[in-house]
Design a protein around this motif. Structure first.
Motif, short mmCIF file in Angstrom:
data_model
loop_
_atom_site.label_atom_id
_atom_site.label_comp_id
_atom_site.label_asym_id
_atom_site.label_seq_id
_atom_site.Cartn_x
_atom_site.Cartn_y
_atom_site.Cartn_z
N THR A 49 -23.13 -7.51 12.10
CA THR A 49 -23.82 -8.66 11.55
C THR A 49 -25.06 -8.23 10.78
N ARG A 50 -25.24 -8.83 9.61
CA ARG A 50 -26.41 -8.52 8.80
C ARG A 50 -27.61 -9.31 9.30
N VAL A 51 -28.76 -8.66 9.44
CA VAL A 51 -29.97 -9.32 9.88
C VAL A 51 -30.53 -10.17 8.75
N THR A 52 -30.68 -11.47 9.01
CA THR A 52 -31.20 -12.38 7.98
C THR A 52 -32.30 -13.29 8.52
N THR A 53 -32.56 -13.29 9.84
CA THR A 53 -33.56 -14.17 10.42
C THR A 53 -34.49 -13.39 11.34
#
Length: 426
Positions: A49-53
């Motif tokens: 999962t890409r970190v976006t938050t």
């Protein structure tokens, strides 16, 4: 009050998500890990999962710490929560402009553990930005009697240096050594690092380790844990500006500075200097065929007691290492961080340092702060910590923490490294 509740709920959510991800991590053997020729991406979770938050970033930080602990550092006991200080000596030096104190810290089970620290504060009311400087030398004032000041040996071979490092240190001489730092308004806290673990394979028989037999920490993490106990004490002291606590150490003490800053958010700025192998320079760009000088092969051969045994498994398969040095800088974000280096350091690869610095900058941008909070300085010298290095670190700290603009940047690498392509993370 509403804003506070929203912040508090966001913090709780981030902590909850972090605990879930950390609990779900698995740790394959080195042979079973995938090959990653590029630096492992700090912004991609272990599940892809890409970190976006912000909540995801907190979870990712927890993952990264778990991975570093498993494959390189080991696990330290929690903070003891009972650090106390007892003044043993005090004196004014340099015509009354510097106040010195020798303080014994006690902590741990039954408060039976301890270490001595020397504190030098400048004239004025404070609070002062405070530099914690773990040292190869004896803690100033410990076992010192007049006339016992260490003499600089005629030669600088290893044995003469060891003798010099083990001699009692005159606090008046130490005050003079730190006179420039003190004149610039910084307090200095220094201590002999081996109080936190002897620098040899028998470290588990002394210092903190017998009190915590169930922990697998290498001595590097023990040294960092000891520095955090100094922070525990400084948080109780009025002379300390709690928002301006700086850690600066050289060589293996640069490594400990790097680890301590990454794992202790109370350290406002980390300044590892000449940290060599297992320091600022990325493993993937050090060692045989990868830039030379101190690679992972050298570190696990000469200093395996710094680490857990798992690190040795990456010898001859460095590209399966699931982390690299840029993770320590990323864990420091958004706090400022600088690597202090010598252009002719026989242990440090400038390109490896550059790869680490460049790979960490995107985390600062993600967190909404300037990537200039990650800096580097180079002075013309071999492996050592010079007055010019100190000035560079303090100039950087002035700009980042004190609002003092020295009209300089901290992004210049040696000329032969300027053309090096920036690293890509994957």
């Amino acid at each position: 009050m509403k804003t506070y509740r929203v912040f508090f709920l966001a913090f709780i959510l981030a902590a909850f998500v972090s605990s879930i991800h950390a609990a779900s991590l698995t740790f394959p053997e080195p042979n079973d890990l995938p090959v990653q020729t590029n630096l492992p991406d700090v912004m991609t979770m272990a599940d892809g999962t890409r970190v976006t938050t912000p909540a995801q970033w907190q979870a990712r930080r927890a993952e990264m710490k778990e991975i570093l602990e498993h494959y390189e550092l080991g696990h330290a006991p929690p903070p003891p929560g009972n650090v106390r200080g007892k003044d043993l000596q005090s004196h004014d030096y340099l015509d009354g402009t510097v106040h010195y104190r020798l303080v014994h810290l006690s902590f741990g089970p039954h408060r039976a553990l301890g270490m001595d620290i020397a504190i030098f504060t400048p004239a004025g009311k404070g609070p002062f930005p405070t530099i914690i400087n773990p040292s190869f030398f004896m803690t100033p004032g410990v076992n010192f009697t007049n006339g016992a000041a260490p003499r600089v040996p005629a030669t600088t071979n290893r044995m003469s240096l060891l003798r010099m490092f083990s001699m009692p240190m005159d606090p008046a001489r130490a005050a003079m050594t730190f006179s420039n730092q003190l004149a610039r308004g910084y307090a200095i806290v220094t201590y002999r690092y081996t109080q936190c673990g002897e620098d040899n394979p028998n470290y588990r028989t002394n210092s903190f380790y017998p009190a915590y037999p169930d922990y697998d920490w290498g001595v590097l993490l023990g040294w960092a844990w000891g520095l955090s106990r100094v922070v525990d004490y400084l948080e109780t002291q009025k002379f300390v500006d709690k928002d301006k606590i700086i850690a600066l150490g050289h060589s293996r003490l640069g490594k400990l500075t790097m680890v301590a800053t990454a794992f202790d958010d109370r350290i406002s700025l980390g300044a590892p200097a000449g940290s060599s192998g297992a320091g600022t320079g990325a493993y993937r760009f050090c060692g045989p065929g990868r830039g030379g000088k101190e690679g992972i092969e050298d570190m696990v051969r000469k200093f395996d007691y710094y680490f857990v045994p798992e690190l040795r498994g990456f010898t001859n398969q460095i590209y399966k290492l699931p982390f690299d040095a840029h993770w320590y800088v990323a864990l420091t974000a958004p706090r400022p961080w600088i690597s202090v280096e010598g252009t002719e350091d026989q242990n440090c690869v400038p390109n490896a340092v550059k790869q680490t610095v460049m790979a960490a900058k995107p985390v600062y941008e993600f967190l909404g702060v300037s990537p200039d909070r990650v800096g580097v300085s180079y002075e013309k010298h071999r492996h050592g910590l010079t007055p010019e290095d100190w000035n560079d670190a303090m100039d950087f700290a002035d700009q980042q923490l004190r609002g003092i603009d020295h009209h300089r940047t901290f992004d210049q690498f040696p000329a032969d490294e300027v053309s090096t392509n920036s690293v890509t993370s994957k």
